[in-house]
Design an enzyme around this catalytic site. Structure first.
Site, PDB file in Angstrom:
ATOM      1  N   ALA A  42       3.112  -0.228   0.290  1.00  0.00           N
ATOM      2  CA  ALA A  42       3.842   1.036   0.409  1.00  0.00           C
ATOM      3  C   ALA A  42       2.892   2.222   0.283  1.00  0.00           C
ATOM      4  O   ALA A  42       2.977   3.181   1.057  1.00  0.00           O
ATOM      5  CB  ALA A  42       4.944   1.112  -0.646  1.00  0.00           C
ATOM      6  N   TYR A  43       1.992   2.175  -0.693  1.00  0.00           N
ATOM      7  CA  TYR A  43       1.052   3.281  -0.902  1.00  0.00           C
ATOM      8  C   TYR A  43       0.129   3.452   0.299  1.00  0.00           C
ATOM      9  O   TYR A  43      -0.016   4.563   0.823  1.00  0.00           O
ATOM     10  CB  TYR A  43       0.230   3.029  -2.173  1.00  0.00           C
ATOM     11  CG  TYR A  43      -0.750   4.127  -2.486  1.00  0.00           C
ATOM     12  CD1 TYR A  43      -0.328   5.304  -3.100  1.00  0.00           C
ATOM     13  CD2 TYR A  43      -2.099   3.993  -2.168  1.00  0.00           C
ATOM     14  CE1 TYR A  43      -1.227   6.317  -3.385  1.00  0.00           C
ATOM     15  CE2 TYR A  43      -3.005   5.009  -2.456  1.00  0.00           C
ATOM     16  CZ  TYR A  43      -2.564   6.167  -3.067  1.00  0.00           C
ATOM     17  OH  TYR A  43      -3.460   7.172  -3.341  1.00  0.00           O
ATOM     18  N   SER A  44      -0.478   2.367   0.758  1.00  0.00           N
ATOM     19  CA  SER A  44      -1.391   2.446   1.900  1.00  0.00           C
ATOM     20  C   SER A  44      -0.669   2.944   3.146  1.00  0.00           C
ATOM     21  O   SER A  44      -1.202   3.770   3.892  1.00  0.00           O
ATOM     22  CB  SER A  44      -2.032   1.079   2.168  1.00  0.00           C
ATOM     23  OG  SER A  44      -2.858   0.694   1.103  1.00  0.00           O
TER      24      SER A  44
END
Length: 136
Positions: A42-44
């Protein structure tokens, strides 16, 4: 927050920047948005979205006096990183040729320059601040 917050902020400030024929937007992305980090889907993905959004805004508003760029730091020494186990920080910094975290002041210097008049010919750009980790 990573992508939607930046989208909403840009949407809010762009009309007044265009009206005054001047503005600087500097978004914060991450090297993980360029390289992808295992275990951080999700972050990437959200940081990759920030890079794409930055490039599109930079190009769409290039003739208005408004520039839009972003910084893609590697791991930065923040309170969150300071609270991580030393072994986890070492794993991350081992990927960095300088073998250390960046500092908040180093990232702030990049932001300050991109927000200045000296960077007037730069837009739709993602600046790496990675201690040599990014080599492309």
């Amino acid at each position: 927050i990573n992508l939607k917050g930046i989208f909403l902020c840009c949407k809010a400030v762009l009309p007044s920047m265009v009206k005054q024929k001047y503005g600087r937007i500097v978004n914060i992305a991450s090297i993980s948005g360029k390289e992808g980090n295992a275990g951080m889907l999700a972050y990437s993905t959200s940081k990759a979205g920030v890079i794409g959004l930055t490039k599109v805004i930079g190009k769409e508003y290039a003739e208005t006096g408004v520039t839009c760029n972003c910084i893609a730091p590697a791991v930065v020494r923040t309170e969150m990183v300071a609270a991580m186990p030393a072994q986890q920080v070492k794993y991350m910094t081992d990927k960095i040729p300088m073998k250390r975290c960046g500092t908040v002041d180093e990232i702030a210097s990049c932001v300050s320059w991109l927000a200045s008049k000296e960077s007037a010919f730069i837009t739709a750009f993602c600046m790496d601040s990675t201690g040599g980790r990014a080599t492309y």
